[in-house]
Scaffold this active site. Sequence first.
Site, PDB file in Angstrom:
ATOM      1  N   ARG A 193       1.033  -1.210  -0.029  1.00  0.00           N
ATOM      2  CA  ARG A 193       0.012  -0.128   0.076  1.00  0.00           C
ATOM      3  C   ARG A 193       0.901   1.201  -0.035  1.00  0.00           C
ATOM      4  NH1 ARG A 193      -3.142  -0.681   5.217  1.00  0.00           N
ATOM      5  NH2 ARG A 193      -3.753   1.528   4.670  1.00  0.00           N
ATOM      6  N   SER A 230      -5.986  -2.999   9.041  1.00  0.00           N
ATOM      7  CA  SER A 230      -4.778  -2.937   9.308  1.00  0.00           C
ATOM      8  C   SER A 230      -4.198  -2.845  10.877  1.00  0.00           C
ATOM      9  CB  SER A 230      -3.719  -1.848   8.526  1.00  0.00           C
ATOM     10  OG  SER A 230      -2.437  -1.804   9.013  1.00  0.00           O
ATOM     11  N   LYS A 233      -3.869  -6.490  14.214  1.00  0.00           N
ATOM     12  CA  LYS A 233      -3.036  -6.630  15.234  1.00  0.00           C
ATOM     13  C   LYS A 233      -3.699  -6.622  16.620  1.00  0.00           C
ATOM     14  CE  LYS A 233      -0.175  -3.222  13.423  1.00  0.00           C
ATOM     15  NZ  LYS A 233      -0.838  -2.965  11.961  1.00  0.00           N
TER      16      LYS A 233
END
Length: 450
Positions: A168, A183, A187
């Site tokens: 990206r 994104s 996590k």
Amino acid sequence: MRMYDLIMKKRNGGIHTKEEIEYIVSGFTKGEIPDYQMSAWLMCVYYQGMTKEETVFLTTAMADSGERLDLSAIEGVKVDKHSTGGVGDKTTFIVAPILASCGVPIAKMSGRGLGHTGGTIDKLESIPGFHVSISEETFISNVNRIKLALVGQTGNLAPADKKIYALRDVTATVDSLPLIASSIMSKKLAAGADVIVLDVKCGSGAFMKEEKDAIALAKTMVEIGNMAGKRTYGIITDMNEPLGCKVGNALEVCEAIEVLRIKDVKNYLSNDENHVQKGIARLLEVSLSLATYMLIGSGKETDETKAREACMEAIESGRALDKLAEFVGAQGGDAGCIYNTDKLPKASCIVPVYAPKSGYVASCNTSEVGMVSLILGGGRETKDSIIDLSVGIDIHKHIGDYVEKGEVFAYLHANRDSVVAEASKRLVSAYTISDTPVVATPIVKQIITK
């Protein structure tokens, strides 16, 4: 399935199934789908967007691409926080001990800084002897015993996100709402917490410059978290100037300790006349807001007022400060630093920076302030750069404050004379001073619960 067909489907505005997104993420992570096809698909997502369900599927697939932390051996509801990044953000050192002192387990993974934003791990390493690498057994034992442990991120946490983000970054697809949200949340899901509180920043020092964009991102991430079975909250906070007064690793640890030493929180928050205190009060307000919703999420409190009062009491009683010291000692650090900050790294010289004219501090290019810290040596230009943990900036005037020409505006903490002139010049140029009064905006802008 064929990647060609999936690219065409998204290009034409189609909606992917869970299996299709898993195929894309898994195939790219394993190297079976080439960069050029993944780039094409990312651009299609950039223009066509994704539904809520698609975004959750993408987030979950990325979280499942590597290890998911198993925190089941930790007793109680595990709570985590995440900040979208800013300058002077040291809330973890305030919030985590508050929650731990209230009996809420905090098992946190944090990262290092790159560029002008500081990393929690780097700041912790300014404490002599502190270990950010401990065994999984010690990590879990510490959380069960003292309710708090913090380590560096594992390299196998959501590896798909790392690969996709790198692509990206070079294909002009970074600023896509579903891609940003997935994104960050991939996590967080992989980190294993039951409750996630997001500090989504907006302003000149944030990824999201506009408040409306920060709200949209927060809502998307809260939806992802809730749909994935995690109780999730979003708090929109201001990053139109550094958070608090101090920018720099050891300096920020000192400031967090200063917050945890406050004996009358309500009075401190209401005192607007002391300029330094006003800056620290903004840091305190953000920290209390995060801690309040983390406490609510844990189930320890259900009422916002009572939860906030419990967090304030943890500070005023000294329990949170003692918990910070206990945490530092448990990971090999010198706990005495928490009670005597003179033991933390200190720069060799402190240089005053003077206001160039009289007037009201009207605005701040916060990212530029972060760059000043980088010039001094307090940040990383590359991932291999060595950080000087002792350097940074101590800001004494904030937006809305009146300043006289020639008055000390801030202090630079430096170890290299060669960078002081440039750092001073850039710090002054980061601020605008107006002839007319300016009113600072609230630091906490909105709370998003669903």
